[in-house]
Design a protein around this motif. Sequence first.
Motif, short mmCIF file in Angstrom:
data_model
loop_
_atom_site.label_atom_id
_atom_site.label_comp_id
_atom_site.label_asym_id
_atom_site.label_seq_id
_atom_site.Cartn_x
_atom_site.Cartn_y
_atom_site.Cartn_z
N GLN A 62 0.82 -1.21 0.00
CA GLN A 62 0.00 0.00 0.00
C GLN A 62 0.86 1.25 0.00
OE1 GLN A 62 -2.21 -2.50 2.74
NE2 GLN A 62 -3.53 -0.69 2.96
N PHE A 85 2.32 1.63 -3.33
CA PHE A 85 1.29 2.10 -4.26
C PHE A 85 1.08 3.61 -4.10
CE2 PHE A 85 -3.09 2.94 -5.55
CZ PHE A 85 -3.11 2.34 -6.79
N GLY A 96 -5.59 -0.70 -4.36
CA GLY A 96 -4.18 -0.39 -4.12
C GLY A 96 -3.98 0.34 -2.82
N ARG A 145 -0.33 -10.71 -9.53
CA ARG A 145 0.11 -9.44 -8.91
C ARG A 145 0.96 -8.63 -9.90
NH1 ARG A 145 -2.61 -6.84 -5.79
NH2 ARG A 145 -4.02 -7.92 -7.19
N TRP A 148 -1.25 -7.05 -12.30
CA TRP A 148 -1.98 -5.97 -11.64
C TRP A 148 -1.12 -4.70 -11.55
CZ3 TRP A 148 -1.80 -2.69 -7.45
CH2 TRP A 148 -3.01 -2.09 -7.05
N TRP A 149 0.08 -4.89 -10.98
CA TRP A 149 1.00 -3.74 -10.83
C TRP A 149 1.38 -3.18 -12.18
CZ3 TRP A 149 2.20 -0.92 -6.72
CH2 TRP A 149 1.90 -1.45 -5.45
#
Lengths: 265, 442
Positions: free
Chosen positions: B6, B9, B91, B213, B216-217
């Motif tokens: 987090q 992000f 995120g 992941r 996603w990132w």
Amino acid sequence: MSDQQLSVPTMAQMTAKGESPEVLFWVGCAGSFDDRYKKVTLAFIKILNKVGISYAVLGEEETCTGDPARRAGNEFLFQMQAIANIQVLDGYNVKKIVTACPHCFNTLKNEYPELGGNYEVIHHSTFLQQLINEGKVGLKGGGEFKGKKITYHDSCYLGRANNIYDAPREVLEALDAELVEMKRCRTKGLCCGAGGAQMFKDAEPGDKEVNIERTEEALDTGANIIAAGCPFCMTMMRDGVKSKEKEDTVAVMDLAELIAKNEGL
Amino acid sequence: MEFLPQIAFLIIVATASFFLYKRITRIRMNIFLGKPSGRTDRTSERWKTMLLVAFGQQKMFKRIIPAFLHFLIYAGFLVINLEVLEFVIDGLAGTHRIFAPYLGDFYTVLINVFEFLAVAVLFSCFAFLIRRNVMKIKRFSGEEMRKWPTLDANLILVIEIILMFAILTMNATDMLIQGQDDHYAQTGTFFFSSFLIPLFEGMSVSTLIFVERFAWWFHIVGILGFAIYVTYSKHLHIAMAFPNTWYSNLEEKGKIENMPVVTNEVKMMLGMPAEGSNEPPAEIARFGAKDVNDLSWVNIMNAYSCTECGRCTSQCPANMTGKKLSPRKIMMATRDRAEEVGASLAKGGKGLEDGKSLLGDYITKEEINACTSCNACVEACPINIDPLSIILEMRRYVSMEESAAPASWNGMFQNIETSFSPWKFAPTDRFNWAEDLNKESK
Ligand code: SF4
Ligand code: SF4
């Protein structure tokens, strides 16, 4: 037709007689001086006479609207012309103007108001269309042009500049001719190459002249007549037709000439 | 260490936002190098124009194939952004597919719609790549399209393709993980990404989580990076098309904008009362435009909105007959010059005083002289850009400040001044045509 009907009244004469015409015919520099376009002026005068509209011209009092000066960047000269012309027009209390030149039309209609000149300005294609709609000219059926192939070259200053696409076409339809469109027409119409003051200088180096490109397109339609509604377009298309050695078979004519001829004037 | 993703992000979003903010501020400054425009009248007509032309893609539909392909990307862009909202919440909150439990079956439908659009975008991007690189459509080439503009166009398409693949990969692996890791919500089946499942079947859960992941990132960082990239690219039109159409020229196209300063001078010369003639004359920097600051800010905004699609140039009579003029190049040059001046000013450099100017260093007289003012470029532009206005302003500069118009134009000016006609005829002969008429009738 008698001489009397044909003598062209000027604003000065009319005013001296205490009359004021319904409409001023703005002849334009090309209509006054260009040998070919003078014929268009005459054709239009004949139509005006025939339908009995009260009109007048400025004669020697008319001067260039300033259009080519403005488009070539000389704003001073344009405004000098415009303001002087507005003084003359307002002096005669002109309300309505008709002109056969799209450049004059555009300038008078769109550019004079900001300098104080407010008139109802119409191009002769719209004017002729109105006459046709009123049943005053056209549609004799089986006239001179019946069945002939005519293509219409959109003038940029009528079409894209002022959204007049239909009036000239309706005029042609009234001739009972076969109207064939070029590949590039209406909003996509191709310029004749003379606008934006190009008329008054040589083209920049390139591999072709614009009017040749356009003429080729017009000839591709197989039309016997290329109709124009603009003095510059007419010159450019005529030059193009000549350079293709087609002047014996393909005529370049103005809308007013076509109507006048159809009327037997 | 639980909050590490987090925090990461947050840092990434904050950094991206910072760069984006700086870039937007810079572009805004560059645009406002231009003079005021006064285009705030007729607001309802302006909203309507924007809705039709930018939002409704009205002018795109003059060419149906690119319009259709473009529409898919456009719709995809608008709608997939909703999914990005979920990305951002997830995120920041450390959740996973936060909307899924709330929306239930509808979530499945929604993601399926997104996937459909993602596939549509993929399809269009591939089609566009082929049009650009294999079919060699003429309007994508041209003098001004070498190097960066061409690379830019291809890069955008490739980035979009990669981003769409990332979404599909993420969804495919997510489906495989569901039920094996309870952090992953049950979403139902996604139609399109299911086709990718065979690629990942048999991988361990931890590998799958890693791939999911990563995708996603990759997607979210990619979007942020792309957003910054866009501000340097012709792709900026995705944002600029909206204000650009709002500030459209609503006058008849044939009308050239008036110069009130000249009106005052002309009226004084003619001995007429001029407006505001008692006030000291307003400071006139220059007649016409030599550099970007002489243009109106709408001209410069036009330049930042240009998509380099070349529809203008492909309709330009001067260009199609081999003359140097290309309206697209006029727009690109204006943008390049505004960027150059802005970058210099930001560094405390000389800015406009760097010894260069738009006319001369970026655009030549030969180019502007070739324009027939036919308005084909203006008509053709899908987002109402007006290259003609820049050309005419530069002609004004050449004609009035430098007195360097082509010789035959100067001759024409002289004729108008002395004989009141662009041709050298005696003004007293102007009415001679009527004599012919009388002769003819006899
Ligand atoms: S207005 Fe000028 S630049 Fe635009 S298409 Fe016509 S000739 Fe080309
Ligand atoms: S000015 Fe308009 S038509 Fe021309 S390249 Fe830019 S976006 Fe396309």
